[in-house]
Design a protein around this motif. Sequence first.
Motif, mmCIF file in Angstrom:
data_model
loop_
_atom_site.group_PDB
_atom_site.id
_atom_site.type_symbol
_atom_site.label_atom_id
_atom_site.label_comp_id
_atom_site.label_asym_id
_atom_site.label_seq_id
_atom_site.Cartn_x
_atom_site.Cartn_y
_atom_site.Cartn_z
ATOM 1 N N LEU A 137 0.848 -1.179 -0.006
ATOM 2 C CA LEU A 137 0.049 -0.162 -0.005
ATOM 3 C C LEU A 137 0.848 1.094 0.022
ATOM 4 O O LEU A 137 2.067 1.238 0.538
ATOM 5 C CB LEU A 137 -0.880 0.160 1.222
ATOM 6 N N ILE A 138 0.455 2.425 -0.721
ATOM 7 C CA ILE A 138 1.107 3.525 -0.395
ATOM 8 C C ILE A 138 0.446 4.684 -0.088
ATOM 9 O O ILE A 138 -0.715 5.017 -0.585
ATOM 10 C CB ILE A 138 1.596 3.939 -1.958
ATOM 11 N N ALA A 139 0.910 5.144 1.035
ATOM 12 C CA ALA A 139 0.419 6.503 1.553
ATOM 13 C C ALA A 139 1.138 7.584 1.074
ATOM 14 O O ALA A 139 2.276 7.907 1.444
ATOM 15 C CB ALA A 139 0.198 6.430 3.167
ATOM 16 N N LYS A 140 0.410 8.411 0.247
ATOM 17 C CA LYS A 140 1.299 9.271 -0.686
ATOM 18 C C LYS A 140 0.609 10.693 -0.675
ATOM 19 O O LYS A 140 -0.573 10.484 -0.791
ATOM 20 C CB LYS A 140 1.722 8.635 -2.003
ATOM 21 N N ALA A 141 1.384 11.844 -0.820
ATOM 22 C CA ALA A 141 0.864 12.821 -1.048
ATOM 23 C C ALA A 141 0.853 13.429 -2.376
ATOM 24 O O ALA A 141 1.885 12.985 -3.157
ATOM 25 C CB ALA A 141 1.833 14.163 -0.382
ATOM 26 N N SER A 142 0.104 14.048 -3.133
ATOM 27 C CA SER A 142 0.184 14.581 -4.586
ATOM 28 C C SER A 142 0.212 13.465 -5.269
ATOM 29 O O SER A 142 0.724 13.355 -6.464
ATOM 30 C CB SER A 142 1.381 15.592 -4.659
ATOM 31 N N PHE A 143 -0.910 12.485 -5.068
ATOM 32 C CA PHE A 143 -1.055 11.401 -5.961
ATOM 33 C C PHE A 143 -1.642 11.918 -7.263
ATOM 34 O O PHE A 143 -2.515 12.790 -7.229
ATOM 35 C CB PHE A 143 -2.107 10.255 -5.192
ATOM 36 N N SER A 144 -1.094 11.211 -8.379
ATOM 37 C CA SER A 144 -1.975 11.337 -9.604
ATOM 38 C C SER A 144 -2.856 10.379 -10.074
ATOM 39 O O SER A 144 -2.728 9.181 -9.337
ATOM 40 C CB SER A 144 -0.582 11.698 -10.966
ATOM 41 N N LEU A 145 -4.009 10.520 -10.890
ATOM 42 C CA LEU A 145 -4.827 9.892 -11.102
ATOM 43 C C LEU A 145 -4.203 8.343 -11.826
ATOM 44 O O LEU A 145 -4.486 7.446 -11.668
ATOM 45 C CB LEU A 145 -5.843 10.342 -12.070
#
Length: 300
Positions: free
Chosen positions: A194-202
């Motif tokens: 799983l990725i907990a990420k800021a500024s995810f792109s679609l």
Amino acid sequence: MKAKKRYLLVLFSCAFLILCYFGGYRLWESGESKVNGITHKKDRLGYLDILESYREKDLVYSPRLSRKERSLSTDSVTCYMDTCFDFSRCVGDFKVYVYPIQDRISPVYQNILNVIQESRFYTDDPSQACLFILSLDTLDRDHLSPDYVKNMQIKLSQQAKYWNDGKNHLIFNLYSGTWPDYAEDLGFHVGQALIAKASFSLSKFRPQFDISIPLFPKNHPKKGGERGTLTSNNFPVSKRYTLVFKGKRYVHGIGSETRNSLYHVHNNKDIILVTTCRHGKSWKQMKDERCEADNKEFDR
């Protein structure tokens, strides 16, 4: 005479093919098709319908990214909680295991690990863990950053003993890619993590699996702060500021259009949006007429 007949035959054949092509195309455009003599109406799909069908098939990706960049970021693995997460490890208490720290990590990532280890969910027994957190610092994956960890794939294979293609692992990331295109290249194979990420792109976000988090500053406090508005039931909200943003303004490239327009909203009262042009190595050569004033406001 025979040659003339051959030329006429070729001419008629070409005319027939052109007629079939344009006739079929116009029939498709009209949204009708005939099968066994019966006319069928076809539903015309709009852009959003097509995009949604692509999402369901996990075919949405950014054309700016190379195949290597897409594979490094998420391995092109289609993941949902029921396909890439082992719930059998989570029977009973929810426990989180943090790998022992072997390399230098940033103070921000150290704070994240400290919060987890000081919580009631932490366990030092990996056999009891539902979730695993890497001790490798994955927060800043910008190649130009001093906090960028090199050879992540090699270190992952050496230090992540329970990796199992990332299953039941959670990866934190605030910055990915590098200037000027900021392609979301984490630099290692994420697999089923799983990725907990800021500024995810679609193009990278995996719905019902990955987690979108806010981008917080490096001096963000580990604990403390006022009670949340929802918890304190303090409505209407009595705050001095309605909206605040402070960050870098890209004078060109990805993100420049959005951040360059922020000064239109800034009123220096309850809406404070301040930016600086100081970004990258060539900002002075590419600065615009507002950079000097913006930099002074940013510093103030």
